[in-house]
Every structure is written in C-alpha cells, then in structure tokens.
Design a protein around this motif. Structure first.
Motif, short mmCIF file in Angstrom:
data_model
loop_
_atom_site.label_atom_id
_atom_site.label_comp_id
_atom_site.label_asym_id
_atom_site.label_seq_id
_atom_site.Cartn_x
_atom_site.Cartn_y
_atom_site.Cartn_z
N SER A 304 0.90 -1.29 -0.10
CA SER A 304 0.09 0.08 0.20
C SER A 304 0.93 1.22 -0.02
CB SER A 304 -0.89 0.26 1.21
OG SER A 304 -1.87 -1.13 1.28
N LEU A 305 2.21 1.25 0.77
CA LEU A 305 3.05 2.41 0.70
C LEU A 305 3.62 2.53 -0.56
CD1 LEU A 305 4.43 4.66 2.19
CD2 LEU A 305 6.07 2.82 2.80
N LEU A 306 3.78 1.37 -1.39
CA LEU A 306 4.27 1.69 -2.81
C LEU A 306 3.31 2.30 -3.74
CD1 LEU A 306 6.02 -1.90 -3.10
CD2 LEU A 306 7.12 0.43 -2.73
N ALA A 307 2.10 2.09 -3.28
CA ALA A 307 0.98 2.68 -4.26
C ALA A 307 0.99 4.18 -3.89
CB ALA A 307 -0.44 1.86 -3.82
N VAL A 308 1.16 4.69 -3.00
CA VAL A 308 1.23 5.93 -2.45
C VAL A 308 2.54 6.85 -3.05
CG1 VAL A 308 1.80 7.65 -0.43
CG2 VAL A 308 0.32 5.84 -0.13
N GLY A 309 3.71 6.00 -3.27
CA GLY A 309 4.83 6.35 -3.80
C GLY A 309 4.62 6.37 -5.39
#
Length: 512
Positions: A304-309
């Motif tokens: 999910s953090l990669l989606a933000v990035g």
C-alpha cells in the motif's frame, strides 16, 4: 463508465503477471512441499481454535481447500498464487483511490509483483500469504474510511481486522497504525466517536477464540515466542534489520517506498492520504523496539505504501518534464530487471541443479535468520527437500519389522517438518502415525498409552537409550539437498520403554 472498465481491465491484466509466474513454478519447478506446508496440511486433521505457533484461520482455509480438492502440492500452492494476484489488484485499486491514473497502477503492480520477499511468501502456502491480503485490504478500507467516514465502514473494518488477527497476530501492528493515522489526520475527531473503538472491540471478539485457546493451553503461544526469541532466531541488530530491507525489498522498490513516506509526511496533499505511511512507520517502530525482529516482518506493510509512492511520482510527471524519462521508463525497467534477477532465488521456477548454479553465479544465497548452517541451497529452498527420501527411509524400517501389520507402531520424529512429511507423504505407503514433541504435535500426542513398537528418528544413541530398552539402529536417513540437520538421521526401533509413555511425553515438550 467506459474509462472505469478500461482501468479495471488494466489492473486485472497487471495482477495476472504474478499469477502467471507462480503457475509456471507450480507446473514446471522442481521442488516439493515446504516444511511448513506439511505441518499445515497435517494440522487440518486436528482442527482447533488455536495452534502453538499461530492462530487457526490459515488452517481452516487450507482444510476447506484440501477437503474440496486435494492436498497435492500443486493444489496447495495454487492458493497463495491466486492470493498474490489479489494483493496486486488491491494495491492498484489503492493507487486509484489515492487519485492515481494508469501510470501509478502500472508502477504499483510492477513494484509489488517483484518485491523479493512477497514473491517468496507467495510461492508456498502459509499464514503469510493470507497476511499480505489482509494488510492490503485493511489499508484500502482504512483509506476509504478517512475519505468518507461512515459508521458501517468501521464495523466492516473491525470484522476484517478480527479475521486478519485470527490469521496472524501481527495484524495488531496494522490496527495500531490505523489509530495513529486517525490521530494524525484531519479526521482525528472521529476518535471521539464510539465507532473506531467499536471496530477494535469487534476485532478483539473475533480474535478471542485464540485467546481462550491459549488460556486453556497454558499460554502456549507466549511460551513459543519466548523460546523462539531466546533459542531459534539469530541475533538481529537494528542496523542489520534496516539494511536487509534492501535485500528483501530490492533497492528500487525501497526508493518508491521512500517516495511514499515523503509524499505523506512532507506535502499538504499527501498528508490527506497518510494511512499507508502511518501503518508502515508504526510497524517499523514496533519491530525496531524488538532487536530479534526479522526483516521480512515488515513486508506486508509495503504494497500500500508503494501505491502512495507511485501516485506521488505520477503527479511529478505532470509537473516536470525532466523527470519524465527517469520516472516513466528507467525506474520501472530497473524494478522489472532486479525482480527477474531475484526471481529464481525466491520462487522455485528452476530445477534444483539449475537453482544451485544460479545461486552460486549470482551470490543470491542469503544466510539463515535462525542461525542454521547451510549447504548448496539457502534455508527456504533446503526446506523443500528431503521429505520424500525421509518417508522412504522410514518405510524401509517399518517394512522390516516382523508382523508389522498386526502390531501397534508409533513413530516419533524430531520436529514438525519430519512428522508432517511422514503423515502427509507417508499416507500413500500406509505408514503408522508419526508424532513429535515439537509445537502443536506435543498437544496432539498419540492415541494409545502403550505401543508394541516405537520408531525414533534423529536421536543419538545416548538420547534413545535414556528412555528406550535395548533400541536397535535400523537405518540412517540421508538427503542431499535438505538442511544439514535433516540428513544423517538415525532411525531406531525399540519394543519397550523404560518409563510410561505419558510420563516421558510430559517432560519432552518443545515449543520453539
């Protein structure tokens, strides 16, 4: 509407990449059951509300799958393969939810698909493959709550969180991160309402069967955790924990994750989407407090953090022309290339000899986090070997026992991998039941108070003579590619014990 359909088709196509990779490994790879898979399959024959080393949900799911289909390794591994595709799909939907377009979906899908630890966790069945699903889904639902708070959404989130904890207790870290996100967000006034707390109570109620099970079994899981930290897990310094994130995640995925942290922490727009970053930061703080945390424990917080990035970088594309080529072409290419390089080291897509050569050439042969000596294969792959040979070695000993068909025989192994192999693979040979003092097997014990014949696997002569009368060495099991401690195992046969079986068993417990 047409654009939405097109977007969903793109996401489905991107999600299929990981599924195709794992299907290839299942159909054409050369590796057998993983140690934990054998334990899990055998656990489905002992359905309960808890197990010494994990909560029960993953066992219930596997019981359903094996009951409807079979416990063949191809069937068992199909489940995590499908789950990996769902995780990628939810991660891409998260990017969409945060305002991303096609590029952020593509970058999210590629980065999640080629996370080395995610690839590895998705190649075998365990609670970890389900854990990635719960983290991705709970983070998406949490983002939706902050975007449009509704009371029923908290209820749904609490239900999903409860089942997530009933799969793996580490979901509690995510729950803590969600409350941190609520506190840091503009919607912190929601904490003054009863619904976030009601969600937590619902999660706790769903998880409560495992708490009750532990109370009824003298807090077995806590004893397991204490012993594992003290005896099994290799010492992990905080510096090593952080540096090994690069190996487990790949450096280019780490770059994207750091972009997500930056966007959420240091931009006004990004702070509106603080949930993934808050969950990741809360989790890493919890893990750093404990010096024995494994680097892979943080893995489920990344997708999910990669989606933000990815959303952050997509927005940069629209603002800066000079960033176009590095972001749009170079970074995705590096993620794909590094992922492909790591692929044979984390997913068994090659035959064993090809894998050994590849690991030697690339140097992608990580050390054991449990302090074990390794040979040609790293521990993850070595734990997929030697089981069929062990079953055959035990079968030879059983077949040599005079009148074996009329005798009651108990086989005792050293650990749950060996016991699982004999009970799962050995059923085609009608081998007697095998137990061990290791983890949940100690609780399951055995059916009789006394047996005609006892077969002991792995004990030294000194050990076996401490509890058996006149034991005879009937075989030595060897395995070429297994972990060193799973080869050169003595197989003893005894017809009488020095003490009552229950008395011996009472002092043999090994939770680790």
């Amino acid at each position: 509407m047409l654009k939405s359909i097109s977007n969903n088709r793109l996401i489905l196509l991107l999600s299929s990449i990981t599924l195709i990779i794992h299907l290839y490994a299942i159909l054409f790879g050369g590796f057998s059951y993983f140690r934990d898979e054998l334990y899990y399959i055998d656990s489905t024959r002992h359905l309960d509300f808890g197990y010494v080393d994990h909560p029960p949900l993953s066992i219930w799911v596997l019981w359903l799958i094996t009951s409807l289909l079979s416990d063949a390794v191809e069937v068992v591994r199909l489940v995590p393969a499908i789950l990996s595709a769902i995780v990628v799909f939810i991660s891409c939907k998260t990017a969409r939810k945060l305002g991303g377009g096609n590029f952020s979906s593509i970058l999210t899908a590629l980065s999640v698909t080629f996370i080395p630890i995610f690839m590895g966790m998705s190649s075998v069945y365990s609670m970890n493959s389900l854990d990635y699903l719960f983290w991705a889904l709970l983070t998406y639902l949490a983002i939706d709550i902050l975007d449009d708070p509704q009371n029923r959404k908290f209820i749904i989130w609490g239900i999903v969180a409860g089942f997530g904890m009933l799969n793996k207790i580490s979901v509690s870290w995510l729950i803590a991160g969600f409350f941190v996100a609520l506190f840091l967000s503009e919607k912190r006034k929601l904490l003054k309402t009863p619904y976030p707390w009601l969600a937590g109570i619902i999660a706790l109620l769903i998880f409560s069967p495992y708490i009750i099970w532990n109370v009824m079994h003298d807090f077995a899981h806590l004893e397991f955790m204490r012993n594992a930290v003290a005896q099994k897990y290799a010492e992990m310094t905080r510096i090593r924990f952080l540096t090994e994130q690069i190996m487990f995640m790949s450096p280019f995925v780490i770059i994207l994750a750091l972009c997500g942290i930056w966007y959420s922490a240091f931009t006004k727009e990004g702070r509106k989407n603080i949930v993934p970053a808050a969950i990741w930061l809360t989790t890493i703080i919890i893990l750093l407090v404990n010096s024995h945390s494994k680097p892979e424990y943080l893995g489920a917080a990344y997708p999910s953090l990669l989606a933000v990035g990815a959303v952050f970088l997509e927005k940069k594309l629209n603002l800066s022309r000079w960033l176009l080529y590095p972001i749009k072409y170079v970074l995705p290419t590096l993620i794909i290339v590094s992922g492909i390089v790591a692929l044979p080291a984390v997913i068994p897509i090659l035959k064993v000899e090809g894998t050994i050569k590849y690991l030697k050439v690339t140097g992608l042969n990580p050390k054991s986090n449990e302090g074990h000596k390794l040979t040609q294969l790293h521990q993850f792959y070595a734990d997929m070997h030697g089981w069929e040979e062990l079953v055959e070695s035990v079968k030879k000993v059983v077949d040599a026992i005079p009148g074996k068909d009329t005798l009651s025989i108990l086989i005792v192994a050293n650990n749950y991998g060996e016991a699982g192999a004999i009970n799962v693979i050995g059923k085609k040979y009608n081998l007697p039941y095998c137990t061990t003092e290791h983890n949940s097997y100690w609780i399951w014990g055995f059916e009789r108070d006394k047996y005609d014949v006892y077969i002991s696997i792995g004990d030294s002569e000194e050990d076996v003579k401490s509890y058996a009368v006149d034991p005879v060495l009937k075989g030595i099991h060897t395995a070429k590619y297994a972990m060193p401690y799973e080869s050169k195992l003595n197989i003893w046969v005894a017809y009488k014990l020095k003490y009552p079986l229950k008395e011996i068993w009472k002092g043999a417990k090994k939770y680790i």
